[in-house]
Design an enzyme around this catalytic site. Structure first.
Site, PDB file in Angstrom:
ATOM      1  N   GLY A 382       0.797  -1.220   0.000  1.00 39.91           N
ATOM      2  CA  GLY A 382       0.000   0.000   0.000  1.00 39.91           C
ATOM      3  C   GLY A 382       0.834   1.277   0.000  1.00 39.91           C
ATOM      4  N   GLY A 405       0.003  -7.344   2.524  1.00 40.85           N
ATOM      5  CA  GLY A 405       0.416  -8.612   3.130  1.00 40.85           C
ATOM      6  C   GLY A 405       0.362  -9.765   2.137  1.00 40.85           C
TER       7      GLY A 405
HETATM    8  C1  3PG Z   1      -5.211  -5.455   3.197  1.00 42.10           C
HETATM    9  O1  3PG Z   1      -5.601  -4.296   3.213  1.00 42.10           O
HETATM   10  O2  3PG Z   1      -4.012  -5.769   3.356  1.00 42.10           O
HETATM   11  C2  3PG Z   1      -6.209  -6.545   2.922  1.00 42.10           C
HETATM   12  O3  3PG Z   1      -7.450  -6.018   2.610  1.00 42.10           O
HETATM   13  C3  3PG Z   1      -6.277  -7.511   4.077  1.00 42.10           C
HETATM   14  O4  3PG Z   1      -6.694  -6.858   5.228  1.00 42.10           O
HETATM   15  P1  3PG Z   1      -6.306  -7.434   6.655  1.00 42.10           P
HETATM   16  O5  3PG Z   1      -4.833  -7.236   6.814  1.00 42.10           O
HETATM   17  O6  3PG Z   1      -7.119  -6.672   7.646  1.00 42.10           O
HETATM   18  O7  3PG Z   1      -6.653  -8.907   6.639  1.00 42.10           O
END
Ligand code: 3PG
Ligand code: MG
Length: 425
Positions: A382, A405
């Site tokens: 991100g 992740g």
């Molecule tokens: C993210 O934003 O990495 C995914 O949508 C997964 O979300 P999470 O880490 O809350 O499972």
């Protein structure tokens, strides 16, 4: 083989006859939001935009589309600020068609609405994580989710590393009934770029890893040492490597218990003749305690007197917050010669403009290598995507992953439960 999954061995939405069928599509609409005048407003629509190809295909083929996603981490409770309703409105805008919304993801209301869907209709369900059973991958809950589904499509690459009811359990239910479970077009693209394209990368293959923690990224670093010609490390995690090499790091963010794994990675790179680049200078500042606490109850520091520091060791009272100008020059030089670039993680604390120059210049170099050199540039995480978009260069790289992740786990060679659960071709 470096990557454990045979990517194309999974059924994709293109392989399935969806005409007139109720297709349950798991998407990752976990988009950033901000409260404005008491309303939640989406601040980045990338994850919605990236699913439009799959939705267009399903609309064209006359599927009855049921979309489901999580949003945030509401911990199994209804949390009004984490409702997907604003996403339904935004999606309708972007598609130029109606998107129905039901404020639940299982139960009578959902089943009734699903039953009256016409071909090409779209229904978005409420946040899956309003139920604790979603993250627990509860079998009964998966069965309830699956009730309206004749076909299951997973286009939520960003959540594919989670074995949750909507990503894993539901696929088992649908498959047991003889229903197809297929990858969406976004999922297919992600697996292609992060998988196949990096299987035999054009050389030089330069990997840029940044971000705060060695512990988050060390597996990826070790895995990529097997493939890369050069590994570039920036961000706060570089200071753990510097500490491991015996330099002083002052008040920089470090993981003291990770110096051994950092040294092991350096050794590993050396053995394999992989160039391993760490910062040679930094932008530092002096953190001064303001006496205030942030929302999480942690002390807030004022970062005073930001300045370039032309020495790999950082003074005791200072903190490293970005790579310095000499490092920027060296890193850029290597990036500009690359034919394949993989980038995950910013070079410094780029959300503060005083410490954004390193990340911004590397972003420029990545875009330039892509444009002038025909390099393939693949970005994940991100923060990295935010950084390249902030620099206005988002359209000048080859591929930006929607996974944080998930992209890390995939790159470090782990099977993703959300992919493993799909039908084989
Ligand atoms: C993210 O934003 O990495 C995914 O949508 C997964 O979300 P999470 O880490 O809350 O499972
Ligand atoms: Mg996350």
């Amino acid at each position: 083989m470096l990557w454990p999954l045979k990517f194309m061995a999974k059924l994709t939405v293109r392989d399935v006859n969806v005409r007139g069928k109720r297709v349950f599509v798991r998407v990752d609409y976990n988009v950033p939001m901000e409260e404005k005048d008491g309303k939640m407003v989406i601040t980045d629509v990338t994850r919605i935009k990236e699913t439009l190809q799959t939705l267009d295909l399903l609309v064209q083929q006359g599927a009855k589309i049921i979309l489901a996603s999580h949003l945030g981490r509401p911990k199994g409770k209804r949390e009004p600020t984490m409702s997907l309703r604003p996403v339904a409105e935004k999606l309708a805008d972007m598609l130029g068609r109606n998107v129905a919304f039901v404020d639940d993801c299982i139960g009578e209301k959902v089943e009734k609405t699903a039953a009256i869907l016409q071909p090409a209709d779209i229904l978005l369900l409420e946040n899956l994580r309003f139920y604790p059973e979603e993250e627990a991958n509860d079998a009964g809950f998966a069965e309830k989710l699956a009730r309206p589904a004749e076909v299951y499509v997973n286009d939520a690459f960003g959540a594919a590393h989670r074995a949750h009811a909507s990503t894993e359990g539901i696929a088992r239910v649908v498959r047991a009934r003889g229903g197809p479970c297929a990858a969406g077009l976004l999922m297919e693209r992600e697996l292609k770029f992060l998988g196949e394209e990096l299987e035999n990368p054009a050389k030089p293959f330069v990997v840029i890893i940044g971000g705060a923690k060695v512990s988050d990224k060390i597996k990826v670093v070790n895995r990529l040492i097997e493939k890369a010609d050069t590994i570039i490390i920036g961000g706060a995690m570089a200071y753990t490597f510097k500490l491991a090499q015996g330099f002083k790091v002052g008040k920089s963010l470090v993981e003291r218990d990770k110096t051994d794994v950092a040294l092991a990675a350096l050794e590993n790179a050396k053995k394999r003749n992989v160039q391993f680049l760490l910062p040679v200078d930094n932008i530092i500042a002096t953190p001064v305690d303001t006496g205030k606490l942030n929302k999480k109850g942690k002390p807030v520091f004022d970062l005073q007197n930001p300045r370039p520091h032309n020495d790999p060791s950082i003074p005791d009272d200072a903190e490293g917050l970005d790579i310095g100008p000499e490092t920027v020059r060296k890193f850029s030089e290597v990036v500009l010669k690359a034919k394949t670039i993989l980038w995950n993680g910013p070079m410094g604390m780029f959300e503060d403009p005083r410490f954004a120059e390193g990340t911004r210049t590397i972003a420029k170099a990545v875009a330039e290598a892509t444009r002038k050199n025909g390099a393939k540039s693949i970005l994940g995480g991100g923060d990295t995507v935010t950084a390249i978009n902030t620099a206005g260069l988002g359209d000048q790289v080859t591929f930006m992953s929607t996974g944080g992740g998930a992209s890390l786990e995939f790159l470090q060679g782990e099977a993703l439960p959300g992919v493993a659960a799909l039908s084989d071709k």
